[in-house]
Structure formats: C-alpha cells, structure tokens
Design a protein around this motif. Structure first.
Motif, PDB file in Angstrom:
ATOM      1  N   LEU A 103      -2.166   3.612   8.126  1.00 27.63           N
ATOM      2  CA  LEU A 103      -3.128   3.201   9.153  1.00 27.63           C
ATOM      3  C   LEU A 103      -4.192   2.269   8.582  1.00 27.63           C
ATOM      4  O   LEU A 103      -4.509   1.233   9.182  1.00 27.63           O
ATOM      5  CB  LEU A 103      -3.781   4.440   9.769  1.00 27.63           C
ATOM      6  CG  LEU A 103      -2.911   5.274  10.720  1.00 27.63           C
ATOM      7  CD1 LEU A 103      -3.672   6.500  11.185  1.00 27.63           C
ATOM      8  CD2 LEU A 103      -2.475   4.425  11.920  1.00 27.63           C
ATOM      9  N   VAL A 104      -4.744   2.630   7.409  1.00 25.99           N
ATOM     10  CA  VAL A 104      -5.771   1.784   6.801  1.00 25.99           C
ATOM     11  C   VAL A 104      -5.186   0.426   6.420  1.00 25.99           C
ATOM     12  O   VAL A 104      -5.823  -0.618   6.626  1.00 25.99           O
ATOM     13  CB  VAL A 104      -6.378   2.496   5.572  1.00 25.99           C
ATOM     14  CG1 VAL A 104      -7.291   1.549   4.805  1.00 25.99           C
ATOM     15  CG2 VAL A 104      -7.151   3.732   6.009  1.00 25.99           C
ATOM     16  N   ALA A 105      -3.971   0.420   5.880  1.00 23.78           N
ATOM     17  CA  ALA A 105      -3.337  -0.847   5.516  1.00 23.78           C
ATOM     18  C   ALA A 105      -3.066  -1.701   6.745  1.00 23.78           C
ATOM     19  O   ALA A 105      -3.248  -2.927   6.722  1.00 23.78           O
ATOM     20  CB  ALA A 105      -2.040  -0.573   4.759  1.00 23.78           C
TER      21      ALA A 105
ATOM     22  N   PHE B 239       0.046  -2.382  -7.309  1.00 26.10           N
ATOM     23  CA  PHE B 239       0.435  -2.515  -5.905  1.00 26.10           C
ATOM     24  C   PHE B 239      -0.752  -2.313  -4.967  1.00 26.10           C
ATOM     25  O   PHE B 239      -0.849  -2.997  -3.939  1.00 26.10           O
ATOM     26  CB  PHE B 239       1.536  -1.499  -5.583  1.00 26.10           C
ATOM     27  CG  PHE B 239       2.848  -1.816  -6.227  1.00 26.10           C
ATOM     28  CD1 PHE B 239       3.597  -2.899  -5.825  1.00 26.10           C
ATOM     29  CD2 PHE B 239       3.345  -1.019  -7.253  1.00 26.10           C
ATOM     30  CE1 PHE B 239       4.812  -3.200  -6.427  1.00 26.10           C
ATOM     31  CE2 PHE B 239       4.551  -1.297  -7.854  1.00 26.10           C
ATOM     32  CZ  PHE B 239       5.289  -2.392  -7.444  1.00 26.10           C
ATOM     33  N   SER B 240      -1.657  -1.397  -5.294  1.00 27.17           N
ATOM     34  CA  SER B 240      -2.786  -1.152  -4.393  1.00 27.17           C
ATOM     35  C   SER B 240      -3.737  -2.346  -4.358  1.00 27.17           C
ATOM     36  O   SER B 240      -4.221  -2.723  -3.287  1.00 27.17           O
ATOM     37  CB  SER B 240      -3.531   0.108  -4.825  1.00 27.17           C
ATOM     38  OG  SER B 240      -4.091  -0.047  -6.118  1.00 27.17           O
ATOM     39  N   VAL B 241      -3.996  -2.965  -5.500  1.00 22.38           N
ATOM     40  CA  VAL B 241      -4.889  -4.124  -5.530  1.00 22.38           C
ATOM     41  C   VAL B 241      -4.209  -5.330  -4.892  1.00 22.38           C
ATOM     42  O   VAL B 241      -4.837  -6.091  -4.136  1.00 22.38           O
ATOM     43  CB  VAL B 241      -5.328  -4.425  -6.976  1.00 22.38           C
ATOM     44  CG1 VAL B 241      -6.130  -5.721  -7.040  1.00 22.38           C
ATOM     45  CG2 VAL B 241      -6.156  -3.277  -7.532  1.00 22.38           C
ATOM     46  N   SER B 242      -2.936  -5.529  -5.182  1.00 21.01           N
ATOM     47  CA  SER B 242      -2.236  -6.689  -4.631  1.00 21.01           C
ATOM     48  C   SER B 242      -1.984  -6.559  -3.136  1.00 21.01           C
ATOM     49  O   SER B 242      -1.664  -7.552  -2.474  1.00 21.01           O
ATOM     50  CB  SER B 242      -0.905  -6.889  -5.355  1.00 21.01           C
ATOM     51  OG  SER B 242      -0.081  -5.748  -5.221  1.00 21.01           O
ATOM     52  N   SER B 243      -2.132  -5.351  -2.582  1.00 25.36           N
ATOM     53  CA  SER B 243      -1.941  -5.189  -1.140  1.00 25.36           C
ATOM     54  C   SER B 243      -3.035  -5.852  -0.319  1.00 25.36           C
ATOM     55  O   SER B 243      -2.836  -6.136   0.861  1.00 25.36           O
ATOM     56  CB  SER B 243      -1.869  -3.704  -0.792  1.00 25.36           C
ATOM     57  OG  SER B 243      -3.125  -3.076  -1.019  1.00 25.36           O
TER      58      SER B 243
ATOM     59  N   ALA C  94       0.828  -1.202   0.000  1.00 29.25           N
ATOM     60  CA  ALA C  94       0.000   0.000   0.000  1.00 29.25           C
ATOM     61  C   ALA C  94       0.868   1.260   0.000  1.00 29.25           C
ATOM     62  O   ALA C  94       0.550   2.256  -0.681  1.00 29.25           O
ATOM     63  CB  ALA C  94      -0.933   0.002   1.212  1.00 29.25           C
ATOM     64  N   SER C  95       1.975   1.246   0.744  1.00 31.46           N
ATOM     65  CA  SER C  95       2.872   2.402   0.761  1.00 31.46           C
ATOM     66  C   SER C  95       3.524   2.612  -0.597  1.00 31.46           C
ATOM     67  O   SER C  95       3.686   3.751  -1.059  1.00 31.46           O
ATOM     68  CB  SER C  95       3.945   2.211   1.835  1.00 31.46           C
ATOM     69  OG  SER C  95       3.358   2.066   3.118  1.00 31.46           O
ATOM     70  N   MET C  96       3.901   1.527  -1.269  1.00 28.51           N
ATOM     71  CA  MET C  96       4.470   1.652  -2.614  1.00 28.51           C
ATOM     72  C   MET C  96       3.452   2.256  -3.579  1.00 28.51           C
ATOM     73  O   MET C  96       3.805   3.084  -4.438  1.00 28.51           O
ATOM     74  CB  MET C  96       4.944   0.290  -3.108  1.00 28.51           C
ATOM     75  CG  MET C  96       6.130  -0.275  -2.349  1.00 28.51           C
ATOM     76  SD  MET C  96       6.587  -1.948  -2.877  1.00 28.51           S
ATOM     77  CE  MET C  96       7.122  -1.619  -4.556  1.00 28.51           C
TER      78      MET C  96
ATOM     79  N   LEU D  71      -6.076  -4.401   0.128  1.00 26.49           N
ATOM     80  CA  LEU D  71      -7.044  -3.410   0.576  1.00 26.49           C
ATOM     81  C   LEU D  71      -8.398  -3.666  -0.060  1.00 26.49           C
ATOM     82  O   LEU D  71      -8.504  -4.313  -1.107  1.00 26.49           O
ATOM     83  CB  LEU D  71      -6.558  -1.997   0.219  1.00 26.49           C
ATOM     84  CG  LEU D  71      -5.260  -1.518   0.871  1.00 26.49           C
ATOM     85  CD1 LEU D  71      -4.857  -0.167   0.298  1.00 26.49           C
ATOM     86  CD2 LEU D  71      -5.423  -1.422   2.379  1.00 26.49           C
ATOM     87  N   SER D  72      -9.428  -3.146   0.578  1.00 25.42           N
ATOM     88  CA  SER D  72     -10.792  -3.372   0.077  1.00 25.42           C
ATOM     89  C   SER D  72     -11.075  -2.411  -1.076  1.00 25.42           C
ATOM     90  O   SER D  72     -11.863  -1.469  -0.964  1.00 25.42           O
ATOM     91  CB  SER D  72     -11.812  -3.174   1.201  1.00 25.42           C
ATOM     92  OG  SER D  72     -13.104  -3.505   0.760  1.00 25.42           O
ATOM     93  N   ILE D  73     -10.412  -2.633  -2.181  1.00 23.18           N
ATOM     94  CA  ILE D  73     -10.562  -1.810  -3.369  1.00 23.18           C
ATOM     95  C   ILE D  73     -10.639  -2.710  -4.591  1.00 23.18           C
ATOM     96  O   ILE D  73     -10.315  -3.894  -4.533  1.00 23.18           O
ATOM     97  CB  ILE D  73      -9.383  -0.812  -3.527  1.00 23.18           C
ATOM     98  CG1 ILE D  73      -8.063  -1.585  -3.588  1.00 23.18           C
ATOM     99  CG2 ILE D  73      -9.381   0.201  -2.405  1.00 23.18           C
ATOM    100  CD1 ILE D  73      -6.863  -0.707  -3.796  1.00 23.18           C
ATOM    101  N   GLY D  74     -11.062  -2.137  -5.700  1.00 22.62           N
ATOM    102  CA  GLY D  74     -11.148  -2.871  -6.950  1.00 22.62           C
ATOM    103  C   GLY D  74     -10.376  -2.160  -8.042  1.00 22.62           C
ATOM    104  O   GLY D  74     -10.012  -0.993  -7.919  1.00 22.62           O
ATOM    105  N   LYS D  75     -10.145  -2.862  -9.131  1.00 19.41           N
ATOM    106  CA  LYS D  75      -9.403  -2.290 -10.256  1.00 19.41           C
ATOM    107  C   LYS D  75     -10.313  -1.897 -11.409  1.00 19.41           C
ATOM    108  O   LYS D  75      -9.835  -1.356 -12.410  1.00 19.41           O
ATOM    109  CB  LYS D  75      -8.371  -3.301 -10.751  1.00 19.41           C
ATOM    110  CG  LYS D  75      -8.968  -4.643 -11.168  1.00 19.41           C
ATOM    111  CD  LYS D  75      -7.900  -5.671 -11.436  1.00 19.41           C
ATOM    112  CE  LYS D  75      -8.520  -7.035 -11.726  1.00 19.41           C
ATOM    113  NZ  LYS D  75      -7.519  -8.097 -11.892  1.00 19.41           N
ATOM    114  N   GLU D  76     -11.609  -2.147 -11.299  1.00 14.67           N
ATOM    115  CA  GLU D  76     -12.510  -1.898 -12.418  1.00 14.67           C
ATOM    116  C   GLU D  76     -12.723  -0.405 -12.661  1.00 14.67           C
ATOM    117  O   GLU D  76     -12.728   0.048 -13.806  1.00 14.67           O
ATOM    118  CB  GLU D  76     -13.851  -2.590 -12.160  1.00 14.67           C
ATOM    119  CG  GLU D  76     -13.789  -4.105 -12.245  1.00 14.67           C
ATOM    120  CD  GLU D  76     -13.024  -4.732 -11.087  1.00 14.67           C
ATOM    121  OE1 GLU D  76     -12.430  -5.806 -11.259  1.00 14.67           O
ATOM    122  OE2 GLU D  76     -13.012  -4.098  -9.993  1.00 14.67           O
ATOM    123  N   GLY D  77     -12.918   0.386 -11.596  1.00 14.40           N
ATOM    124  CA  GLY D  77     -13.071   1.828 -11.752  1.00 14.40           C
ATOM    125  C   GLY D  77     -11.830   2.488 -12.338  1.00 14.40           C
ATOM    126  O   GLY D  77     -11.910   3.256 -13.305  1.00 14.40           O
TER     127      GLY D  77
END
Length: 907
Positions: free
Chosen positions: A540-542, A377-381, A281-283, A383-389
């Motif tokens: 913090l969120v990560a 990196f954000s998706v592979s971390s 997430a930091s990356m 986190l509760s996120i998606g790559k579609e948007g």
C-alpha cells in the motif's frame, strides 16, 4: 591431607567461621603444567569466577560456521547450544570444560540432556533414606570437594544485560598474565595484543567501505530501471549511460521501447514507474522477512524493529511489589513477540546493544547479508527512506563478526563494545563521507562508554573507511561525500533572522514528525490485517508513493540527488537545469511547486517510517527540511527583489545577479540540518557533517545557530527523539547516561519485600534440594528476569548470590533433580590435594563455584542518585539492599529503569 568428611558435612559451621579466618595464601598454578599444591599450604576457596580465566585457552572452534543464532561472544564448540560458559581457574591455567545443556522449564532455552554419573547430592540423599548417613564413603566425599576448583561461567542469555564488572575483571587478569611474562616471546605476545585493536578496526573500516561501494553503485542503477534502460549496457544507470553527454540517445524510456508513438507515452511511463516501486519494495520485504524472529512470551518486550505500533506489554517487575504489595499479574503470559532484525534502521537497537543489552542474532552474519541486499531494493524503489541509518546497523554487524578474529574481543563483551562503537561510527563516515562527523556520531548518539582510547580507535576506523571509499570512488567524482556543494557568496547579517526562523521551523517539524509517526502507527498499524500481514502495508505504501510521486519532479528524484539539488547554488551556465534558479517573475510558481513537493514528501515520510524494510530517517528528514528551507530562501530572495531600498537590505549589491545577496541553497542546507536535529536530537555531529558536505567555514555559524534553536524547540514540543521513543516504547532496559533524572527519593522506595521464593536460606544447612532451586529459578523466568540472581542468606545476613543463568546451567547438569542436594557453601577450607580430576570426575551437585561471594550491596537508606551511578557507571544487573547489616531485598536494573521512566512520565 584433606580434612575429614564431617567438616564438609557441616559446611554451614565453617561458613559461620568465615569472619574469624584470615591470611590465606593462594599459590597460582601455571598454564601448561599440573602443579600440585603443597600439603602444608592452607587455602580457602573463594568462588572462582570467570574473571580469572585464561582467554587464550578458550579459543572457539570453527567446526560450525556462524549463523543468526551465533553468540555475540562466539562459538565454543560445534554443539547446538552456542552460548556456553567460561571456566574459572587461576590466571593462565587451561581447565577442562563442560557443555551447557539448558532447561526448558520456564525458560526460552532448549531442553536439557543429562549424561552425568551419580552425584554427591544423590548419594547423600540415598544414604539418608537408608539411614546410613554416618557411614558415608570418605573417598566419594573427597571427590566432591575437588569440584570446588571448577567453574563453567555462563555466557549471556537472550535479552539480558551484560555483566560489565565481570568482563572488566576478566580482562584485567588476562592483561596481568601477559605482563607477567618477561621473556622475548612474552613481550612479543604483549605487543601483538596491543596491536590487535588497531588491526581489527582497520579491517572493519575497509570492509565497510567495500559494502558501501557495492550498495551505492547497485542501488543507483536499479533505481533508474523504473524509468528506462541503457541501450549500450543494461547494467548502466542513467548517469553512467549519459555521462558527459548533453543529449543522451543511449538512454531509452519504457514508453519508447513499448510504443514508438508519444500518444500514450506518459501513461506507459507512469505505469512502469508504479509497478517498479511496488515490485522493488516487495522484494525488499521478502528479503527482510528472512530475518523474522519469534520470541516467547517470557521475554517481556514489545518489538525489536522500528514499529511504534507494537503492542505494549507492561513488564511485571519486582519493582511492582514495593512496600509489601504483591503483584498477582506477574505470571500472566503474553503472546509471543515477532520482529524482523533487518527492518528499520537499527540505530536504536545498536545503541541499546552498546549499553549492554544482549540481542543474539541481531548483529549476525545472516542479518548483515539480508539487510545489505534488502537495503538496495528498498532504496532503489523510490520510497521516502534513506540508507544512512541502516549503514550504522550494517557496520556494527561487520564489527561484531570481525571480533571473532581475536579471542580478546570474541570472549569479552566489554572489549567488544569498544569495537562496535568504532564500527557504528564508520557507518556514518561512509554514508555521508564525513569521517569527523562519524566520530562525533559515535560519541553523541550510539556509544554508552567512550573512553579516550576508544575515541582514538574510532577516529582511526573512520579514516580507514574514508580512505578506502575514496580509492573505490563510487560516485565517479573522486570524492567521498555523497554530494558536495560550494557557496561563493557569504551570508548577510539580516539573514540571521531567517536562519533562526528556520531553526524554529525545523525543530517543530521534527517534533511533529515524531508525534505524527506515533499516531499513524497506533492507528493504522494496529488494524488486524496490517498487523498480521505486514506485506500489505508495504504494498500500500509503495503504491501510494508511486502514484503520488510520479507527477512531481522533486518527489520522483532519489533522496540524495534531491538534497543535492536543493542545497546547490545556481549554475550560471545552466540556470534552468533544475528549475530552482527562477527569475523574479518565476519565484511564486517555484515556491508553489516546492510547497506541493514538501507536503507530499512529509506525508510519505510519516507513513513509510516503520514498515518492514530497511529504512533510514536521516536523509528523508533532511530532504523535507531542505524543501522548507528552499521555500523560505526563495521568499527572502523575492522580498529583496521587491524592496531593494529597505534599510534591512542595504548591504545587498545591486544588479549583480540572482544570488548575489541571498542564496536559497544555504537556506535549504540550514533547514535540512535543523529538521534532522528535531528528529534525532543530534547537535555537534550535524554541524560537523554539514560543514564536511559544504566545505564552507563561512557558513558553520548559521548551521550551528539553526541546530541549537532547533534542538531547544524540539525538546520543548517533544522531549524524546525518535530513537529515544523507540527505546522507551519497546521497554529496553536502557538507562540514558546523558540525561540525569532529578531524584528526591531513597533506595527503600523501590526495594521489594523479601520473599521466600526469591532467596536461598542456608541458615540450617548449606545443602539445598535441587527441586527447590529449580522452582525459584522458574519464578525468575516467569517474571522475565532471565539475568537476575538469587541472594544467599544465613541468619538474615547476605553471604553471597548465585546468578540465575549460572544456577540454570548448574541444575541442567544434574541427573535427578528430585533427589539431589546441592552444596551452596560460600567458603570452604582445605589443605591441598594430590592431583586434578578430569571433567567427568567433577561433582555436579557442588554449586559453590557459581556463587558470587561479594555481591554489590547498598544500604536501604542510600540516595537514589547513588543507585543511578551504580547502574550507569558500573553496568550492574542488580543491587542487593541491606538494612542494619541484614538482607532486605534486591533491586533489578529493569525495575530501576521502570522507576526512572515513571518518574519522567509523572513530570
């Protein structure tokens, strides 16, 4: 021969004679020759606009590579100022050009550089000061009049609205010039011109598919690094490492590598997982921070990323001065706005850009590269996120950059908008593997203007992207969908009650998510430490995500894989593989486990939305809804097991298997669509995407009914979707063309009073001091109206209008503004000339070419519905207001948007 100098010296006189003149022949010049005009031909110069430009002669040079500051309309040269203007000439006539050097007086643009020789206005002032006004040099006066041919049309400044009317006229002249050529070469050029759009969208579709393939295979591998590695190849993920194996010995966890004993294995795996989430997430944040942009206070927006906690700077518009009330706070400065163009999903900004809002760099090459890498990196971390948007934003960046291949789209923002609509739709097509859903997404969500031609090209672009993705085969299943489920059991009639209930619950969950996200952003994100250092929030969120998610299997899985498990029916060969095929005695424990995962995932999605990493909300909202649907599905399944004799369940077969009557996976898919509808308010698009994911015609009706009920419920609880809310809070000048307000007022209700500093009065003379024009321009900039204009009046009658960007460009070419007089005539007559002058001989004090002689004007008693139609359908920046035929004010688009927002808030 030209007229005498006295006729030009008294330009206001022939301005008054404008209505008495009629019948002027305008003989066109050809593209490659310098044809002189007939000395007997009488002409009147109308303000030569950029609509008469030959775009083929204005191809941008490639001296400098495009970067984040590159215009949406491309480079004109290698100069530092990327946003130059277009010359107006007769169709198909190449004209000399001048570089634009922008002023920094009250502007967000760079400093000016003057290199011009002594101008007509300067000579005139010098002559007046030395009392020699009657002895002007006739040759110098005649040189000034040749400048009436010249028009360097100014392109769009940062954070302004596109002039759709101008671009439409420009394209009409371009097409007319092509069709006038009847030879073979002309027909070939016309054919190639028509084929450019199809070639362009095909290229865009292929490139988007390649980017999607790269993101899919890379993020899935990096995601598994949090749990272990593959012994046979470090570049393999767990699924590729263990493909086709029941017991995988090649995959090793970090605890097996660091500690062969199993005493502390779970603690080591937990620590590795948490560290992996925080590091990845930091990356993603560090990459996103490369697109950090600071906007001066003159631009009155709140933010340009999905930050609901941004400080709201209430714009001070001319609409605040209705009925003669002057707003003293109009000149109040605000702190600069900071945003990250690679953060969030970008869907709201893409929608606003397609409506005509110019955001330079937001669709640039730097944003494309950074967001693609940061998304991995954000998706592979985890986190509760998606790559579609984010795929929608990335695809639109590809479309914007690809438009530079053809000048037809590179130099015309209205034509470019058609390509960007197709690009955004293809982003959804590759994200979900749903080309038809992508077309409907472009029509329903992001596109502002969607004629039948654009619809067909969008369809072609989505098909090209889908075919390319199938050839690349990123999932190893020869399928283009991110997951595919098949339901063999049809739904029963009594289940319609549960489907309607899921629609209500999904719509309520979506509306509550919007309210909770807004509350979280306005409380937590406004803490000074979090506001100043967004990396702290990301860490913090990560950290919370890693600590909480590790202990529940369903929160630890990737969101796409989790949604697949939730929606899948039970596999008779492996009933316990996912833990979602319980027996009757295990159903209560399964419901409790899913309920815990539902609460955790809901909270994580709320606090994650809006952090400074690329993040989508589509699949996370579907996952939350899928868990809710699975819980309801298992509950209904449990009721059928407990009370099989009830008449309500009489249609269910007896002793035919655990899913012979109720399939909880169907409930998960129904609730997933309903929850996503509650968040985004998509309707038809969602029903088609769910159909393309499942391939089940039998379940289209449950999907559709749940989505309908969800939208009604969400609209009742929260009128705005998540992207409508972002658009509203960020003060974008966006008029929703899908929801028409109810007006009971007239144009007079929002018309500001006429003020001297907002008009150019040429009643006494058509020569105006440049310093006075600069002062009026600075007033526009301080009001945040970089794209507004100054009406030109004579005896209180509107005779023209000069746009603010055009005026700034013209003023920046002057050597000495303090002693220059500028010609603001709206019509000039002459009888021809001998030859054209070079660019250095053009008179910079002649502002006539920049004046719009026919601005759109409405009567002050016009109904507000007519004003709405003019702004929405014509894409106007401003409307002039007349009262009894005389000028009575100007209404800017931003003032009208503010009025519409206040009207909606009052209800």
């Amino acid at each position: 021969m030209p007229r005498s100098t006295s006729s030009l010296h008294r330009s206001n006189r022939y301005d008054r004679e404008e209505n008495d003149e009629e019948g002027y022949n305008f003989a066109p010049r050809r593209s490659s020759t310098r044809a002189t005009t007939s000395p007997v031909a009488t002409r009147r110069l109308r303000s030569t606009r950029g609509s008469e430009v030959d775009l083929h002669s204005r191809m941008p040079s490639r001296a400098m590579p495009p970067d984040e500051q590159t215009s949406l309309l491309g480079h004109r040269d290698g100069s530092s100022q990327n946003y130059t203007s277009v010359p107006a000439s007769i169709s198909a006539t190449p004209r000399p050009r001048l570089n634009r050097h922008s002023s920094n007086a009250g502007s967000v643009l760079a400093g000016k550089h003057h290199t011009r020789a002594e101008s007509f206005g300067h000579r005139l002032v010098s002559a007046l000061r030395s009392s020699r006004s009657a002895t002007f040099d006739e040759r110098n006066m005649e040189e000034s009049r040749h400048s009436l041919y010249h028009d360097e049309r100014v392109w769009y400044n940062q954070f302004t609205s596109t002039d759709w009317v101008h671009d439409s006229i420009a394209d009409a002249y371009r097409v007319k010039a092509l069709r006038n050529r009847k030879d073979f070469r002309g027909r070939l050029k016309a054919w190639f011109d028509g084929a450019q759009g199809w070639v362009l969208v095909a290229i865009i579709g292929v490139i988007i598919a390649c980017i999607a393939y790269f993101v899919d295979i890379t993020e899935s591998t990096i995601f598994d690094y949090k749990e272990g590695y593959c012994k046979s190849g470090w570049y393999f993920g767990k699924s590729a490492c263990c493909f086709g194996l029941h017991s995988c010995e090649e995959w090793s966890t970090w605890s097996q590598l660091l500690s062969p004993s199993s005493a502390q294995a779970e603690s080591i795996d937990f620590a590795a997982y948490v560290i992996g989430v925080v590091v990845l997430a930091s990356m993603a944040f560090f990459l996103t921070s490369l697109t950090r942009t600071v906007i001066p206070s003159a631009v009155q927006l709140s933010t340009l990323d999905e930050n609901l906690g941004a400080d709201l700077h209430k714009p001070q518009l001319e609409g605040d001065e209705v009925a003669g009330k002057q707003n003293p706070a109009a000149d109040t400065a605000h702190p600069p706005m900071i945003y990250y163009s690679a953060a969030g999903s970008g869907v709201a900004e893409v929608r606003v850009i397609l409506s005509g809002f110019v955001i330079h760099g937001y669709l640039g090459l730097k944003t494309l590269v950074v967001k693609t890498l940061a998304l991995i990196f954000s998706v592979s971390s985890g986190l509760s996120i998606g790559k579609e948007g984010p795929f929608v934003h990335i695809a639109t960046c590809v479309g914007n950059i690809a438009c530079r291949l053809f000048s037809k789209y590179n130099h015309n923002d209205a034509k470019r908008r058609e390509v960007l609509s197709a690009s955004a739709a293809s982003g959804v097509a590759v994200a979900f593997g749903a080309p038809i859903g992508g077309v409907l997404f472009g029509l329903e969500e992001v596109s502002y203007y969607f004629p039948p031609k654009t619809l067909f090209r969008t369809f072609f672009c989505c098909i090209a992207a889908a075919l390319s993705l199938k050839f690349l085969n990123p999932y190893g299943t020869n399928k283009i969908v991110m997951f595919e489920v098949r339901y063999l059991t049809d739904w029963q009639l009594f289940e319609m009650i549960a489907f309607i209930l899921l629609g209500i619950l999904g719509g309520a969950a979506g509306a509550l998510f919007i309210k909770a996200s807004r509350f979280w952003a306005r409380t937590f994100r406004r803490i000074p430490l979090i506001k100043r250092w967004p990396l702290v929030e990301v860490i913090l969120v990560a950290l919370i995500t890693g600590i909480v998610s590790f202990w529940n299997r369903y929160t630890r899985l990737p969101v796409t894989e989790l949604l697949f498990e939730l929606a899948s029916p039970c596999d008779p060969a492996h009933p316990g593989a996912t833990g979602l095929c319980p027996s009757m005695e295990q159903i209560p424990d399964t419901i409790a486990y899913l309920l815990a995962a539902f609460v955790i995932k809901s909270v994580l999605t709320i606090i994650t939305f809006g952090i400074k990493v690329p993040a989508g909300i589509y699949v996370p909202s579907m996952v939350v809804g899928g868990m809710l649907g699975r819980i309801v599905g298992h509950f209904v399944q449990y009721l059928v097991f407990l009370y099989p004799e009830l008449p309500l369940f009489s249609s269910c077969p007896r002793d035919a298997g655990i899913e012979s009557c109720v399939v909880p996976g169907v409930y998960a898919m129904v609730a997933a669509g309903a929850t996503m509808c509650g968040v985004t308010r998509l309707s038809v698009t969602l029903a088609v995407i769910l159909f393309e994911l499942t391939g089940s015609l039998d379940h289209v009706l449950p999907f559709s009914i749940a989505i309908l009920v969800s939208k009604w419920t969400a609209d009742a609880l929260e009128p705005l979707s998540i992207y409508d809310l972002l658009t509203d809070m960020n003060n974008y000048p966006f008029l929703d063309n899908k929801i028409r307000p109810v007006f009971t007022s007239e144009l007079r209700d929002i018309t500001p009073r006429v003020r001297e500093e907002r008009i150019i009065d040429i009643s006494s003379s058509s020569l105006v001091l440049a310093s006075e024009l600069r002062s009026k321009l600075e007033h526009l900039h301080k009001a945040g109206e970089l794209d507004s204009g100054l009406p030109i009046v004579r005896d209180k009658v509107l005779v023209g209008l000069i746009p603010g960007p055009d005026l700034e460009f013209a003023l920046d070419k002057l050597d000495n503004e303090d002693s220059s007089l500028c010609l603001m005539a709206t019509a000039v007559g002459w009888e021809g000339f001998e030859d054209e002058l070079d660019a250095e001989d053009l008179d910079p004090t002649d502002f006539t070419p920049y004046i719009d002689p026919a601005p759109v004007a409405l009567d002050i008693n016009s109904p507000m519905d007519l004003v709405y139609e003019c702004f929405v359908k014509m894409g106007l920046r401003y409307i002039c207001v007349l009262k009894d035929g005389k000028y009575s004010g100007l209404v800017h688009k931003k003032a009208f948007v503010k009025y519409v927002k206040e009207l909606g808030a009052s209800k």
